[in-house]
Design a protein around this motif. Structure first.
Motif, mmCIF file in Angstrom:
data_model
loop_
_atom_site.group_PDB
_atom_site.id
_atom_site.type_symbol
_atom_site.label_atom_id
_atom_site.label_comp_id
_atom_site.label_asym_id
_atom_site.label_seq_id
_atom_site.Cartn_x
_atom_site.Cartn_y
_atom_site.Cartn_z
ATOM 1 N N GLY A 340 0.877 -1.061 -0.224
ATOM 2 C CA GLY A 340 0.131 0.182 0.028
ATOM 3 C C GLY A 340 0.926 1.090 0.042
ATOM 4 N N ILE A 341 1.913 1.263 0.732
ATOM 5 C CA ILE A 341 2.710 2.293 0.697
ATOM 6 C C ILE A 341 3.293 2.685 -0.903
ATOM 7 N N MET A 342 4.005 1.436 -1.239
ATOM 8 C CA MET A 342 4.476 1.327 -2.272
ATOM 9 C C MET A 342 3.694 2.186 -3.744
ATOM 10 N N THR A 343 2.359 1.550 -3.581
ATOM 11 C CA THR A 343 1.556 1.807 -4.552
ATOM 12 C C THR A 343 0.870 3.398 -4.391
ATOM 13 N N ALA A 344 0.683 3.851 -3.069
ATOM 14 C CA ALA A 344 0.040 5.149 -2.841
ATOM 15 C C ALA A 344 1.307 6.157 -3.056
ATOM 16 N N SER A 345 2.555 5.746 -2.989
ATOM 17 C CA SER A 345 3.736 6.675 -3.001
ATOM 18 C C SER A 345 3.647 6.967 -4.692
ATOM 19 N N THR A 346 3.619 5.938 -5.429
ATOM 20 C CA THR A 346 3.969 5.828 -6.790
ATOM 21 C C THR A 346 2.698 6.555 -7.419
ATOM 22 N N SER A 347 1.569 6.622 -7.071
ATOM 23 C CA SER A 347 0.473 7.066 -7.621
ATOM 24 C C SER A 347 0.660 8.919 -7.745
ATOM 25 N N LYS A 348 0.631 9.537 -8.953
ATOM 26 C CA LYS A 348 0.478 11.166 -8.879
ATOM 27 C C LYS A 348 -0.777 11.488 -8.498
ATOM 28 N N TYR A 349 -1.710 10.742 -8.320
ATOM 29 C CA TYR A 349 -2.942 11.055 -7.961
ATOM 30 C C TYR A 349 -3.413 11.181 -6.465
ATOM 31 N N VAL A 350 -2.241 10.501 -5.601
ATOM 32 C CA VAL A 350 -2.510 10.531 -4.170
ATOM 33 C C VAL A 350 -1.328 11.507 -3.731
ATOM 34 N N LYS A 351 -1.998 12.745 -3.034
ATOM 35 C CA LYS A 351 -1.334 13.835 -2.491
ATOM 36 C C LYS A 351 -0.339 13.512 -1.513
ATOM 37 N N LYS A 352 0.921 13.876 -1.322
ATOM 38 C CA LYS A 352 1.689 13.337 -0.312
ATOM 39 C C LYS A 352 1.602 14.707 0.723
ATOM 40 N N TYR A 353 1.634 14.364 2.171
ATOM 41 C CA TYR A 353 1.454 15.356 3.094
ATOM 42 C C TYR A 353 2.595 14.841 4.074
ATOM 43 N N TYR A 354 3.424 15.824 4.857
ATOM 44 C CA TYR A 354 4.606 15.329 5.620
ATOM 45 C C TYR A 354 4.410 15.989 6.709
ATOM 46 N N ILE A 355 4.431 15.254 8.007
ATOM 47 C CA ILE A 355 4.451 15.783 9.396
ATOM 48 C C ILE A 355 5.836 15.683 9.783
ATOM 49 N N PHE A 356 6.248 16.929 10.161
ATOM 50 C CA PHE A 356 7.899 17.107 10.585
ATOM 51 C C PHE A 356 7.585 17.155 12.153
#
Length: 356
Positions: A340-356
């Motif tokens: 799931g991490i791999m496919t979601a990371s690969t999809s350009k349609y899934v936005k990435k949001y970082y918690i620092f």
């Protein structure tokens, strides 16, 4: 914007720190595998800054290593190079894993053009039946030829286990890898700096004091991401399993039958699905599908929800038993496994949001 992959960098850094300390205590170098999240520079930068926790950055795709070129840590190309990419391998990988003389010869030609000596690790197949020399004679028949290549340097041996054939690492099969390394040093005068005994599935051997002392490198990805070894799925003490969270938006929520109505053919992926008749259910549709995510990897945080199916861009969940009354625009959250991490990371349609 949704669907959204939330990445908690503090939790990832915690996991990395615990695993790095474990390996260092056992005199094992850490090759941090970045492929599951496509070597996202935001993640890698956060993980490698401030602390000296990582010895190598490792990825299966040269495109990902190219994106990490500004990070001053040695880089390993894990997947056997394609002949068509040898120019980039020489430019962007400090070390590549190899099992074909023909490809190594091409790497030598390319390295010679820019007056560079390229380091390689010889892959050995210990029974998982993916890449690597399976017959020892074949390996040793090629070693002298490789040594004659002026711009190639053999620096180690490695094996891969559990990824294809699900064969577990053991004292027995890893002793064969060590034996090959010792023969290369004794009979061929090669300084073997790296004996890489696998990936996150080898971590349990440390816990059981069964990892051979001469194994001095592991390539670790999933254990950092999900806080578990991958031979038996055992959690590593002190780590987090929720550093990645997928958040999806409800786009429809209606009562409908649980079994489709009409003559049945095949679905959008050529499969003939089977449905259990559960009567009328409350079915919510999420704005994400198989193009973006491995559906089997979705673990709803709301335990009263069940994922019942998906097409390329819709995922259907049964919310009948949920205590939450979901409305259009509400969000449903999932924890993910490795795929799931791999496919979601690969999809350009899934936005990435970082918690620092």
């Amino acid at each position: 914007m949704y669907p959204r992959l939330e990445i908690n960098l503090k939790k990832l850094k915690n996991n990395l720190r615990i695993i790095s300390n474990l390996l260092r205590k056992n005199k094992i170098s850490l090759a941090m595998v970045t492929k599951a999240y496509c070597a996202d520079i935001n993640i890698v930068n956060e993980l490698v800054k401030d602390e000296n926790l990582v010895d190598y950055l490792a990825d299966s795709r040269i495109e990902n290593l190219k994106g990490l070129s500004q990070i001053n840590i040695p880089k390993i190309l894990l997947r056997i190079p394609m002949k068509s990419e040898v120019e980039d391998v020489i430019k962007y990988a400090d070390i590549s894993f190899n099992s074909e003389y023909e490809t190594i010869e091409e790497l030598n030609k390319e390295a010679k053009k820019i007056n560079k000596v390229h380091k390689i690790v010889i892959m050995v197949d210990l029974g998982d039946l993916r890449e690597g020399y399976f017959v020892e004679k074949d390996l040793f028949d090629n070693i002298k030829k490789i040594q004659d290549l002026t711009n190639i340097s053999i620096v180690g041996v490695a094996t891969n286990l559990t990824c294809y054939g699900a064969i577990l690492p053991s004292e027995k099969n890893l002793s064969k890898l060590v034996s090959i390394a010792e023969r290369l040093e004794k009979d061929y005068n090669i300084d073997i700096k790296i004996i890489s005994g696998g990936n996150s599935s080898s971590l349990f051997l440390i816990d059981e004091n069964k990892l051979l002392s001469k194994i001095n490198n592991l390539r670790i990805g999933e254990a950092i991401l999900l806080g578990r070894e991958t031979a038996y799925g055992k959690r590593i003490s002190g780590t987090f399993n929720d550093a990645f969270k997928l958040i999806c938006e409800v786009i429809e929520n209606k009562e409908k039958p649980s079994v489709p109505i009409g003559e049945s053919g095949v679905d959008a992926f050529g499969n003939k699905p089977i449905f259990e008749d559960k009567g009328i259910m409350q079915r919510a549709i999420l704005g994400i599908g198989r193009q973006d995510i491995s559906i089997d990897s979705l673990n709803p945080i709301d335990k009263d929800i069940e994922v019942i199916g998906a097409s390329s861009d819709h995922t259907i969940v049964d919310v009948t038993k949920s205590k939450n009354k979901y409305s259009i625009g509400d969000k449903i959250e999932f924890l993910l496994d490795y795929s799931g991490i791999m496919t979601a990371s690969t999809s350009k349609y899934v936005k990435k949001y970082y918690i620092f």
